[in-house]
Design a protein around this motif. Sequence first.
Motif, mmCIF file in Angstrom:
data_model
loop_
_atom_site.group_PDB
_atom_site.id
_atom_site.type_symbol
_atom_site.label_atom_id
_atom_site.label_comp_id
_atom_site.label_asym_id
_atom_site.label_seq_id
_atom_site.Cartn_x
_atom_site.Cartn_y
_atom_site.Cartn_z
ATOM 1 N N LYS A 377 0.796 -1.057 0.153
ATOM 2 C CA LYS A 377 0.060 -0.028 -0.010
ATOM 3 C C LYS A 377 1.004 1.162 -0.001
ATOM 4 O O LYS A 377 0.229 2.335 0.465
ATOM 5 C CB LYS A 377 -1.013 0.114 1.146
ATOM 6 C CG LYS A 377 -1.919 -1.123 1.079
ATOM 7 C CD LYS A 377 -2.651 -1.094 2.541
ATOM 8 C CE LYS A 377 -3.714 -2.204 2.322
ATOM 9 N NZ LYS A 377 -4.713 -2.328 3.605
ATOM 10 N N MET A 378 1.887 1.201 -0.624
ATOM 11 C CA MET A 378 3.035 2.241 -0.684
ATOM 12 C C MET A 378 2.486 3.416 -1.567
ATOM 13 O O MET A 378 3.186 4.519 -1.653
ATOM 14 C CB MET A 378 4.526 1.849 -0.993
ATOM 15 C CG MET A 378 5.114 0.952 0.157
ATOM 16 S SD MET A 378 6.807 0.885 0.001
ATOM 17 C CE MET A 378 7.332 2.290 0.260
ATOM 18 N N TYR A 379 1.392 3.118 -2.143
ATOM 19 C CA TYR A 379 0.878 4.157 -3.226
ATOM 20 C C TYR A 379 0.191 5.427 -2.585
ATOM 21 O O TYR A 379 0.198 6.552 -2.984
ATOM 22 C CB TYR A 379 -0.281 3.654 -4.138
ATOM 23 C CG TYR A 379 -1.250 2.841 -3.368
ATOM 24 C CD1 TYR A 379 -2.512 3.764 -2.893
ATOM 25 C CD2 TYR A 379 -1.371 1.580 -3.157
ATOM 26 C CE1 TYR A 379 -3.482 3.008 -2.242
ATOM 27 C CE2 TYR A 379 -2.338 0.746 -2.537
ATOM 28 C CZ TYR A 379 -3.242 1.513 -1.990
ATOM 29 O OH TYR A 379 -4.279 0.890 -1.237
ATOM 30 N N LEU A 380 0.124 5.210 -1.118
ATOM 31 C CA LEU A 380 -0.361 6.220 -0.165
ATOM 32 C C LEU A 380 1.090 7.190 -0.014
ATOM 33 O O LEU A 380 0.682 8.307 0.493
ATOM 34 C CB LEU A 380 -0.862 5.735 1.395
ATOM 35 C CG LEU A 380 -2.037 4.804 1.199
ATOM 36 C CD1 LEU A 380 -2.526 4.175 2.532
ATOM 37 C CD2 LEU A 380 -3.244 5.613 0.341
ATOM 38 N N ASN A 381 1.914 7.048 -0.354
ATOM 39 C CA ASN A 381 3.124 7.876 -0.281
ATOM 40 C C ASN A 381 2.905 9.119 -1.272
ATOM 41 O O ASN A 381 3.475 10.063 -0.887
ATOM 42 C CB ASN A 381 4.368 7.186 -0.818
ATOM 43 C CG ASN A 381 5.218 6.267 0.305
ATOM 44 O OD1 ASN A 381 4.818 6.418 1.260
ATOM 45 N ND2 ASN A 381 5.997 5.709 -0.298
ATOM 46 N N LEU A 457 -9.651 9.612 -3.926
ATOM 47 C CA LEU A 457 -9.620 9.854 -2.531
ATOM 48 C C LEU A 457 -8.638 10.725 -1.896
ATOM 49 O O LEU A 457 -8.668 11.822 -1.262
ATOM 50 C CB LEU A 457 -9.864 8.682 -1.538
ATOM 51 C CG LEU A 457 -9.858 8.862 -0.115
ATOM 52 C CD1 LEU A 457 -11.014 9.600 0.546
ATOM 53 C CD2 LEU A 457 -9.985 7.440 0.591
ATOM 54 N N VAL A 458 -7.280 10.242 -2.418
ATOM 55 C CA VAL A 458 -6.249 11.295 -2.003
ATOM 56 C C VAL A 458 -6.430 12.959 -2.511
ATOM 57 O O VAL A 458 -6.259 13.675 -1.791
ATOM 58 C CB VAL A 458 -4.924 10.710 -2.467
ATOM 59 C CG1 VAL A 458 -3.956 11.702 -2.445
ATOM 60 C CG2 VAL A 458 -4.635 9.533 -1.966
ATOM 61 N N TYR A 511 -9.155 2.846 5.810
ATOM 62 C CA TYR A 511 -10.387 2.440 5.294
ATOM 63 C C TYR A 511 -10.164 1.359 3.874
ATOM 64 O O TYR A 511 -11.107 0.817 3.308
ATOM 65 C CB TYR A 511 -10.850 3.759 4.519
ATOM 66 C CG TYR A 511 -11.945 4.395 5.507
ATOM 67 C CD1 TYR A 511 -13.286 3.909 5.230
ATOM 68 C CD2 TYR A 511 -11.592 5.210 6.459
ATOM 69 C CE1 TYR A 511 -14.223 4.779 6.042
ATOM 70 C CE2 TYR A 511 -12.572 5.928 7.278
ATOM 71 C CZ TYR A 511 -14.033 5.390 7.080
ATOM 72 O OH TYR A 511 -15.008 6.001 7.758
ATOM 73 N N THR A 512 -9.031 1.305 3.666
ATOM 74 C CA THR A 512 -8.356 0.369 2.445
ATOM 75 C C THR A 512 -8.700 -0.955 2.933
ATOM 76 O O THR A 512 -8.621 -2.007 2.109
ATOM 77 C CB THR A 512 -6.846 0.565 2.167
ATOM 78 O OG1 THR A 512 -6.048 0.497 3.214
ATOM 79 C CG2 THR A 512 -6.707 2.005 1.506
ATOM 80 N N TYR A 516 -15.415 -2.032 0.398
ATOM 81 C CA TYR A 516 -15.844 -0.771 -0.099
ATOM 82 C C TYR A 516 -15.524 0.602 0.843
ATOM 83 O O TYR A 516 -16.270 1.682 0.618
ATOM 84 C CB TYR A 516 -17.429 -0.681 -0.193
ATOM 85 C CG TYR A 516 -17.704 -1.779 -1.592
ATOM 86 C CD1 TYR A 516 -17.671 -1.606 -2.678
ATOM 87 C CD2 TYR A 516 -18.506 -3.042 -1.173
ATOM 88 C CE1 TYR A 516 -17.833 -2.568 -3.691
ATOM 89 C CE2 TYR A 516 -18.587 -3.702 -1.755
ATOM 90 C CZ TYR A 516 -18.419 -3.532 -3.398
ATOM 91 O OH TYR A 516 -18.868 -4.512 -4.207
ATOM 92 N N GLY A 517 -14.573 0.309 1.574
ATOM 93 C CA GLY A 517 -14.064 1.366 2.563
ATOM 94 C C GLY A 517 -13.707 2.552 1.771
ATOM 95 O O GLY A 517 -14.286 3.824 2.154
#
Length: 546
Positions: A377-381, A457-458, A511-512, A516-517
């Motif tokens: 989930k490093m795309y949240l960087n 969402l980001v 939420y990930t 469906y979060g």
Amino acid sequence: MKDFKVLKFLDRFEGFFEKIGVDYCIMRKILQVKFIMDGRRVPTAIGNSSKKKSKDENNFIKSLWVYGLIGIIMIPLVCFGKNFMFQMSFVFGILMFMIMTSLISDFSSVLLDIRDKNIIGSKPVNSKTLSMAKTIHVLIYMFFITISISGLALITSLITNGILFFIIFLFEIILMDLFIVVITALLYLFILKFFDGEKLKDMINYIQIILSITIAVGYQLIGRLFNFVNLNIIFTPKWWQYFIVPMWFGAPFEMLLHRNYNIYFIIFSVLVIVVPMISIIVYIKLIPVFERNLQKLNDNSKKAKGENKKFLNILSKIVCTNKQERIFFRFASDMMKNEREFKLKVYPSLGFSLIFPFIFMLNDLKDKGWSGIASSKMYLNIYFCALLLPTAVMMIKYSGKYKGAWIYKIIPNKDVSSIFKGTLKAFIVRLLLPVYSIEAVIFMAIFGVKIFPDLILVFLNIMLFTVMCFKVTKKALPFSEEFGVSQGSEGLIVIPLMIILGVLALIHYNYTSVHYGVYVFSVIMLVVNIVLWKKAFNIDLEKISN
């Protein structure tokens, strides 16, 4: 006129300046006036003082404690362990990162200032004297910043590693400052040689972004030049390491204190002395050329290609809700495009925002590989691309043409929400959205199209974060205040704002894990954004000071 201790120190080198063709008495007078006027300037690092300034007060000097706090991180690198090549390469990597960042954000406008030439150039002052005064002016402040950052580390090094270590450290700090300022000036000279007017101004801004990226990447690269085996740090020499400048500064400690006369260490040690000295000599020789070419900043004869106004109008109709908002959207877009000093302050943040989301993935690349990263989930960087927001929102109120702010007083509508919304939307479209779009495409290439809902969402969270930045910072009409002049201290607000951004990213991460979060959270954030963007900008014009 007030005299300064630093000028009394410079008096000892009067003979040197005279030998290289500088009229020392005139240069001293110029510096004296500059130091008096510097009481008005406030560095980017802390924002601005809220207290009323006395006539001799210099906010820059008062701000140095902030740099001292930053320098605490270097103390463990200096006093723990005896692998000086690794430790001091890291120390000088941090120092060069901080000093170059300060130079870009606070002092590029000084190096590129053409007002001195216009005012003093009509007097019997040669260009070498004027340019040397400008360089010494920058060097003195850069040295204050450097000593503030490295002062605690210097004292610690004297206690733990002895007098020889301390002398080498101090001598290299002086060389580093000279090298950074001179190389930056020579780089600007190179650009000035081949470009004119508006094209040149844009090129300088692009170079600053590239410099910011290079510094950030180089800082990360230093740690990867060493291998950690059973808690021992092993240095493996490679030919390309000659181009990693912080390595030069680490080598003399290893060579002189550990008597390690490896050929690489010898060459690094030679480079750390020879290259700065050669660059200084070259710069002194080219000072007249630099001053002549600097006048090209006044050359607007070759107009830059105008932006597609039709496209801008269409865009304003899409993102703005009323006519007044669209007017200020276009106005702010033009100001951000043409305001050179605004770009000098804000554009370096674009470089950091472009590179930071990827830097933190490099730490796991060696262990996990691309497949491991792609399944994480490093795309949240990508949240790190919002690093430029606090600085940019704070800077939007400033302009070199702030005297034109009288126009706000005659607008018929005293509700300024449209002014703020139009300006912030222009910032988002012109600066933030291009950065985010580039990173979103790269992240989808790495992690797959499946992260597209997360990217939406980001972006919604970043829109919310923009409103938060606006609400927290001091309110002033866009482009209505002079650079360096403010009534409120804002710089330290960046820290809690970054914590808020981290909280938004953490909630997204949680939420990930919910079915469906991400979609549910996106709907919630869409509603919150709609409400806040309608309510947050309702400010009475009479309560805003221009």
